[in-house]
Scaffold this active site. Structure first.
Site, PDB file in Angstrom:
ATOM      1  N   LEU A 182      28.978  46.747  51.999  1.00 29.10           N
ATOM      2  CA  LEU A 182      29.014  46.804  53.461  1.00 29.10           C
ATOM      3  C   LEU A 182      29.287  48.216  53.958  1.00 29.10           C
ATOM      4  CD1 LEU A 182      31.103  43.574  54.180  1.00 29.10           C
ATOM      5  CD2 LEU A 182      28.631  43.847  54.423  1.00 29.10           C
ATOM      6  N   GLY A 183      30.006  49.007  53.173  1.00 27.58           N
ATOM      7  CA  GLY A 183      30.306  50.376  53.589  1.00 27.58           C
ATOM      8  C   GLY A 183      31.203  51.046  52.568  1.00 27.58           C
ATOM      9  N   GLY A 225      34.192  54.260  52.223  1.00 26.73           N
ATOM     10  CA  GLY A 225      35.118  55.108  52.974  1.00 26.73           C
ATOM     11  C   GLY A 225      36.024  55.866  52.035  1.00 26.73           C
ATOM     12  N   GLY A 226      36.920  56.646  52.631  1.00 29.84           N
ATOM     13  CA  GLY A 226      37.818  57.458  51.837  1.00 29.84           C
ATOM     14  C   GLY A 226      38.780  56.631  51.001  1.00 29.84           C
ATOM     15  N   GLN A 227      39.037  55.369  51.407  1.00 27.54           N
ATOM     16  CA  GLN A 227      39.990  54.539  50.681  1.00 27.54           C
ATOM     17  C   GLN A 227      39.319  53.579  49.708  1.00 27.54           C
ATOM     18  OE1 GLN A 227      43.193  55.200  51.057  1.00 27.54           O
ATOM     19  NE2 GLN A 227      42.623  56.763  52.542  1.00 27.54           N
ATOM     20  N   ASP A 245      44.255  55.675  61.091  1.00 25.37           N
ATOM     21  CA  ASP A 245      42.801  55.900  61.085  1.00 25.37           C
ATOM     22  C   ASP A 245      42.116  54.995  62.106  1.00 25.37           C
ATOM     23  OD1 ASP A 245      40.504  57.186  60.324  1.00 25.37           O
ATOM     24  OD2 ASP A 245      40.155  55.964  58.560  1.00 25.37           O
ATOM     25  N   THR A 280      35.427  51.142  48.547  1.00 30.27           N
ATOM     26  CA  THR A 280      34.134  50.559  48.879  1.00 30.27           C
ATOM     27  C   THR A 280      34.330  49.095  49.247  1.00 30.27           C
ATOM     28  OG1 THR A 280      33.055  52.041  47.306  1.00 30.27           O
ATOM     29  CG2 THR A 280      31.796  50.135  48.045  1.00 30.27           C
ATOM     30  N   VAL A 281      33.640  48.629  50.298  1.00 31.83           N
ATOM     31  CA  VAL A 281      33.777  47.259  50.788  1.00 31.83           C
ATOM     32  C   VAL A 281      32.503  46.478  50.467  1.00 31.83           C
ATOM     33  CG1 VAL A 281      34.211  45.786  52.778  1.00 31.83           C
ATOM     34  CG2 VAL A 281      35.300  48.025  52.633  1.00 31.83           C
ATOM     35  N   LYS A 319      37.465  44.680  49.320  1.00 34.46           N
ATOM     36  CA  LYS A 319      37.629  46.139  49.297  1.00 34.46           C
ATOM     37  C   LYS A 319      38.077  46.575  47.920  1.00 34.46           C
ATOM     38  CE  LYS A 319      40.255  49.870  51.482  1.00 34.46           C
ATOM     39  NZ  LYS A 319      41.264  50.194  52.501  1.00 34.46           N
TER      40      LYS A 319
END
Length: 751
Positions: A427-428, A430-432, A547, A434-435, A449
């Site tokens: 789905l996306g 990010g810095g924290q 964030d 992958t989802v 996540k």
């Protein structure tokens, strides 16, 4: 002698065939400066497929066409390596820029994009942010990352040669299909606070694996260029599809190759068919692979014979044997009817030996399988312990009434839910982490996540605290944490699935063609503010999200807001008002005061939410580098208010209805208060939520605001909104004077 001559002839023929796959004609160079030149590339017009594949050789170096771009490697997989300059930005001790050590780096090859799979964008420095600027079609796009550190990093055996982790160095993925890139590096404070050990910022694009960060690089980066990978392809997007549909060689792929689309808009690549290997673009490429010279599926122990032919092979049994000759088939067995009875004993013995070997093989296989299962179980148990699983279970058991809310999933459940974390389920990123989208066994859709936390005891402690606290949160406007999995190498968090995308997807005209009304936007803002206020003041341990941005506000099918992504959040005990942290956040939403001091508090979330309010008002993104007057939306918004140009930057569609004007003005001034530079002058999230709810209540109950009860601010607004926005034409002078004074106060006080 004759045999030796035959061998030499065969070697010469093989060498000629190899060169033929590199070059189209005998007189075309197949190597330059140690670099192979495979067709469709070539030195000279008649040696390459077309002008986009022309190369130039000066004897020691290979160049792309007639440019000064050096080519260091060309792969038939569709990639080309070139060296690319580092962009430095250096300052002297007085804060002046060193001109000969400060410049941007540009690459102009319109034919081939920079590979998004093989490269990384990197910024190095302790007071640094870097940009990668490029074009996608006719549109200009930029991305980048920042790195700040307050003290000198000492090189040690542990951190020398480590990957770029975000302290003194940051890195991001390259967006796909980027051409004609420009790299720029900048400094926040001209390196004044770190000049003693780092006076330069660096930014560059580098091939994955070619750069390992060391703290020594902060004093001096020992290289001026690094390898960069370009994707190359045949620039004819429809030829591959047409060739497949017509079953005719309508592409440059040879007859023993097939075509594969690179992207639907750019072109295609060629691949040798199964059973062939070589250059799929060359007419004589894709030579047959002799499977009989390699391990194959023929029953050789049973005397089966391997027969090679173009593109494949077959197996057969010799005379006196029956079967198909394949290991996975009936193999080869001795035909007893063709032998006399004295040989029957030999046949029985042979069969007994085979049966014994088969039993032994089966036993060994079972032991190996059992050992593998035991090893995997030990790995899962070790990961569970390392990721704090036992501590988490103990903490959850102490939370009366909350333990059942958080489920501990096993690894197999989440692998099955995501098709083993297939990339199509992403789905996306990010810095924290992958989802992924997952479907549990009971058909419940979830968002999984895959965290980047792993191994560090401090990070594990924060992770456990986050899970424990989020398990207690049951707020309608916060994405619900359903559980976690700790058996994997890095922890997995399982959230409820929100099906309508992010807020940015709905207010950005380039992503969504359907207009969202002001009433819906105001409700989304109020729901988000109420959720953040809950985190700040109603949770058992206050949570600072750190964030808040429009991509972390999800919407369900009824456009109800859900605050998500707590990977960067910090837990702040009740006896603390702020926490010192490594600066983390997103450009455009990052609190300037937090950025400068490193001191995190609840007002940092207020600033980020204020930027989201401005996005809802204007329909613009927080940072747009192609915005002519000011890329930063917050700064542009403040300037517009100071210059009395508020109505020029608001979303034009929101001004179509006369009733929106008063609320727009109120929310605009609320947003301005939220993004003040001084955090103490910002309202709390509880105050913000109350003001937004008050505006909605006034709209729902018009009997609360009669003509005599209209505020002075609203009266002023109704006078001064331009006629084309549906403004009223009259008002009393008292309302005008009062609002005029308030505007002056807001602008002066907000700086």
């Amino acid at each position: 002698m004759e045999m030796m001559g035959l061998i030499l002839l065969l070697v010469a023929i093989a060498a000629t065939a190899g060169e033929a796959q590199l070059s189209l004609y005998r007189d075309c160079p197949h190597k330059c400066g140690g670099v192979d030149i495979p067709y469709p590339f070539g030195v000279g017009d008649h040696c390459s497929l077309n002008k986009f594949f022309n190369l130039t050789c000066n004897g020691s170096k290979l160049y792309y066409r007639s440019s000064d771009i050096v080519v260091s490697n060309i792969s038939l997989d569709g990639q080309m390596d070139i060296p690319f300059y580092v962009s430095p930005n250096c300052y002297n001790q007085a804060g002046g820029k060193i001109r000969d050590k400060s410049f941007s780096a540009s690459l102009e090859i319109s034919a081939f994009p920079v590979s998004s799979s093989a490269n990384k964008f990197v910024s190095v420095g302790c007071d640094t942010y870097g940009y990668l600027n490029s074009f996608l079609g006719e549109q200009n796009y930029s991305t980048g990352c920042l790195s700040r550190c307050n003290g000198q990093l000492q090189p040690t055996a542990e951190n020398t040669g480590e990957t770029c982790s975000g302290i003194g160095c940051c890195q991001i993925d390259i967006p796909p299909r980027m051409k004609n890139i420009t790299i720029e590096s900048y400094s926040f404070d001209k390196h004044q606070n770190v000049w003693a050990f780092n006076n330069c910022s660096y930014a560059f694009v580098a091939k994955k694996g070619s750069f390992n960060f060391s703290p020594r690089y902060l004093e001096h980066l020992p290289f001026e260029e690094l390898p960069l990978v370009l994707d190359w392809f045949i620039a004819n997007a429809s030829a591959c599809q047409e060739a497949t549909a017509l079953s005719t060689p309508n592409s440059v792929c040879n007859t023993r190759a097939t075509c594969q689309n690179y992207t639907t808009e750019f072109g295609y690549r060629c691949l040798c068919k199964r059973g062939y290997q070589g250059n799929p673009y060359h007419p004589d490429g894709c030579q047959d692979v002799n499977e009989c010279d390699k391990p194959n599926d023929c029953d050789i122990k049973g005397h089966a014979q391997c027969n090679n032919f173009n593109g494949s092979h077959s197996c057969s049994c010799p005379p006196g044997y029956t079967g198909d000759g394949y290991l996975n088939g009936t193999r080869c067995t001795l035909d007893a009817t063709l032998h006399s009875n004295p040989n029957l004993l030999s046949l029985i013995i042979a069969l007994g030996v085979c049966a014994t070997l088969l039993v032994g093989f089966t036993l060994v296989s079972m032991l190996c399988w059992a050992h593998k299962q035991r090893t995997q179980k030990l790995i899962r148990e070790r990961n569970f312990e390392r990721n704090g699983g036992n501590v988490l279970l103990q903490r959850l058991s102490q939370q009366q009434g909350y333990a059942d809310r958080t489920k501990i999933f096993n690894q197999v459940e989440l692998q099955n839910a995501t098709d083993n974390f297939d990339e199509d389920r992403i789905l996306g990123r990010g810095g924290q982490g992958t989802v992924y989208k997952g479907i549990l066994a009971d058909n419940t859709p979830v968002a999984i996540k895959k965290s980047r936390v792993g191994g560090d005891p401090r990070q594990i402690k924060d992770f456990i605290n986050e899970v424990v606290v989020l398990s207690q949160i049951n707020h309608r406007n916060v994405v619900k944490l359903l559980g976690c999995c700790l058996e994997t190498e890095v922890p997995l968090l399982v959230y409820e699935f929100v099906d309508n995308g992010t807020l940015l997807d709905h207010i950005n005209p380039s992503k969504n063609e359907f207009f969202i009304s002001w009433e819906t936007r105001l409700r989304i803002a109020a729901e988000t503010a109420e959720a953040i206020s809950y985190l700040h003041s109603a949770a058992s341990i206050p949570i600072i999200h750190r964030d808040i941005k429009s991509t972390n506000i999800l919407l369900d099918h009824n456009h109800r807001a859900k605050v998500s992504d707590f990977g960067a959040s910090r837990l702040v005990p009740l006896d603390e008002t702020q926490a010192a942290t490594v600066v983390q956040g997103t450009l455009g939403y990052l609190d300037p005061e937090y950025l400068l001091t490193g001191q995190l508090n609840e007002k940092s979330d207020v600033y980020s939410f204020g930027v989201v309010l401005v996005e809802l008002l204007t329909g613009n993104k927080a940072v747009e580098f192609n915005r002519p007057e000011q890329p930063n939306l917050a700064m542009s918004f403040v300037s517009s208010i100071k210059e009395d140009r508020l109505w020029e930057i608001l979303d034009r569609q929101l001004l179509d209805q006369k009733k929106n004007a008063a609320q727009l003005k109120e929310v605009a001034f609320l947003a301005r208060r939220c993004i003040r530079i001084n955090g103490e002058e910002r309202p709390t999230m509880k105050e913000v939520a109350m003001e937004l709810e008050g505006l909605i209540a006034m709209e729902r109950h018009p009997w609360m605001k009669g003509r005599d009860a209209i505020s002075e601010e609203t009266e002023y607004l109704l006078v001064h909104v331009p006629d084309e926005y549906g403004a009223a034409s009259t008002s009393n002078s008292s309302g005008y004077d009062t609002m005029q004074k308030q505007m002056a106060f807001e602008i002066e006080d907000g700086r």
